[in-house]
Design an enzyme around this catalytic site. Structure first.
Site, short mmCIF file in Angstrom:
data_model
loop_
_atom_site.label_atom_id
_atom_site.label_comp_id
_atom_site.label_asym_id
_atom_site.label_seq_id
_atom_site.Cartn_x
_atom_site.Cartn_y
_atom_site.Cartn_z
N PRO A 1 0.79 -1.24 0.00
CG PRO A 1 0.09 -0.88 2.21
CD PRO A 1 0.86 -1.85 1.35
CE LYS B 1 8.23 -3.24 3.00
NZ LYS B 1 6.77 -3.48 3.03
CG ASP C 1 0.96 -3.87 -5.90
OD1 ASP C 1 1.77 -4.12 -4.99
OD2 ASP C 1 -0.07 -4.55 -6.09
CB CYS D 1 6.24 -9.92 5.64
SG CYS D 1 4.81 -10.19 4.56
#
Length: 429
Positions: free
Chosen positions: A257, A260, A277, A375
């Site tokens: 979103p 970063k 994205d 992650c």
């Protein structure tokens, strides 16, 4: 708009949509929040997150207390009973209120004839609670994770897997990122103290602050003005390893979103950043974040495997690839991940990551830096991924993060620290 106030039935419907239909809680919960009064939104969120966090235990209890599962159109009642168990076990809702509201939830889901059944199961649990919990403590379900994930964690971390599981089952701390273009971290911590709150700096990530107690964003000094952003400490490590510089042409791939993207621009306000994205809907969040922080970047929809479609023949000084992954490092923040992922997903994700890495590497200038991040805590997506990439990519060299045999830096989730995260910093020869 008339507010539907049986939170228990709404929570049951949310959990059912996650577990039975494979929808993420972040998509399911917001429309349901619109159906309750503002004062009840926090409890609805607590019930949804809590039931998903402890789902294995609640399922185990239902199997012990009911002779056959609820199926078909009665399936929502199965999850409504779970919501009842969760309140009795983990909340400060008085037991009589938890029972009454949960039983009444049957009316909201048009199953009033099952009120007696729900009441009976919950009261039976109250009578047998101590015996049941003692038995549960020695069952396989006690880890509150699906069996396939427990096995993968045991294989990857023979001495640490239980600590990882315990961390995943905790509530996450609230980490913030101070916008260094507005304030120093110490300066903003002073403003936080003036507002009656306390925060702690992270020793390794220079913009990261952990709140002593989580707070709504509107209470944070300067949030609307862009002085601070909610972002986990580990996610902030991406910009630390990327080390962006003013004047550079930088690609943030898989950017939504936008946390970063905006961190890169805080560190290097005069960098030329392209944020890409694949998910058009999530890109709206990138625009929102850039707007709140008063920043500019080129935002594009595109698939990381086909860079020619969104950047032509461009090359970049630095690339951040926050790769699509299992998200097994952020389970404490998103407990639905445990029930949305399947064992077979891991190999598919690793294949996708490899394809994106291979496609985007030629877009890095010689001497440039690529930071690969996930992650995840699973080696197949992290250490093993980078090891095989280095073997097949002669002009790639590892920098700062690990060794060619054990490439990358793996953060594990735990306590007040950041989420589970992996970084590998690669330099193009």
């Amino acid at each position: 708009m008339k507010k539907q106030n049986n939170l228990r039935s709404l929570a049951a419907q949310a959990v059912e949509q996650v577990v039975e239909q494979g929808q993420s809680l972040s998509n399911v919960l917001p429309p349901l929040q619109q159906k309750v009064a503002d004062k009840d939104k926090a409890l609805l969120q607590e019930l949804c997150f809590g039931v998903l966090r402890t789902l294995s235990q609640l399922e185990w209890l239902i199997n012990k207390l009911m002779s056959r599962p609820m199926t078909g159109k009665q399936r929502t009642v199965h999850y409504l009973i779970m919501v009842g168990f969760y309140q009795l076990l983990y909340t400060r809702v008085p037991p009589h209120a938890a029972l009454a509201e949960t039983v009444e939830g049957a009316v909201s889901i048009k199953r009033p004839q099952l009120k007696g059944l729900i009441n009976g199961v919950l009261r039976q649990f109250q009578r047998q609670q101590e015996t049941l919990l003692n038995e549960f403590a020695t069952s396989d379900a006690r880890f509150l994770h699906p069996g396939w994930l427990v096995k993968r964690l045991q294989n990857a971390y023979p001495t640490q897997w239980q600590r990882i599981i315990e961390a995943n089952n905790q509530r996450p701390p609230m980490w913030l990122r101070v916008n260094r273009t507005h304030h120093t971290r110490d300066g903003w911590l002073g403003l936080l103290e003036d507002a009656g709150m306390k925060g702690y700096p992270h020793p390794d990530y220079p913009d990261a602050v952990r709140l002593e107690t989580p707070a709504p964003v509107h209470a944070l000094p300067g949030f609307a003005e862009g002085w601070v952003t909610v972002q986990d400490a580990s996610a902030q490590g991406c910009a630390v390893f990327l080390a962006p510089q003013n004047g550079e042409h930088i690609l943030d791939l898989c950017a939504a979103p936008g946390g970063k993207t905006t961190h890169i621009l805080e560190v290097a306000p005069e960098a030329d950043v392209v944020a890409v994205d694949i998910d058009e809907q999530r890109l709206s969040r990138v625009y929102d974040n850039l707007k709140r922080l008063g920043m500019k970047a080129t935002v594009k929809q595109g698939d990381g495997r086909y860079p020619a479609q969104w950047c032509g023949e461009q090359q970049f000084d630095r690339i951040l690839l926050d790769a699509p992954c299992s998200a097994t490092g952020v389970i404490r923040r998103h407990p639905d991940i445990k029930w949305l992922r399947r064992d077979r997903d891991i190999a598919e994700l690793a294949q996708l990551q490899a394809e994106i890495l291979d496609a985007v590497w030629p877009r890095l200038k010689p001497g440039g830096t690529l930071v690969y991040a996930t992650c995840s805590v699973l080696p197949e997506e992290n250490r093993d991924q980078i090891k095989t990439f280095l073997q097949r990519t002669p002009d790639a060299a590892l920098s700062e993060t690990g060794t060619p045999d054990q490439p990358g830096q793996q953060n594990l989730p735990g306590g007040e620290e950041g989420d589970g995260f992996f970084y590998a910093k690669l330099i193009k020869k």
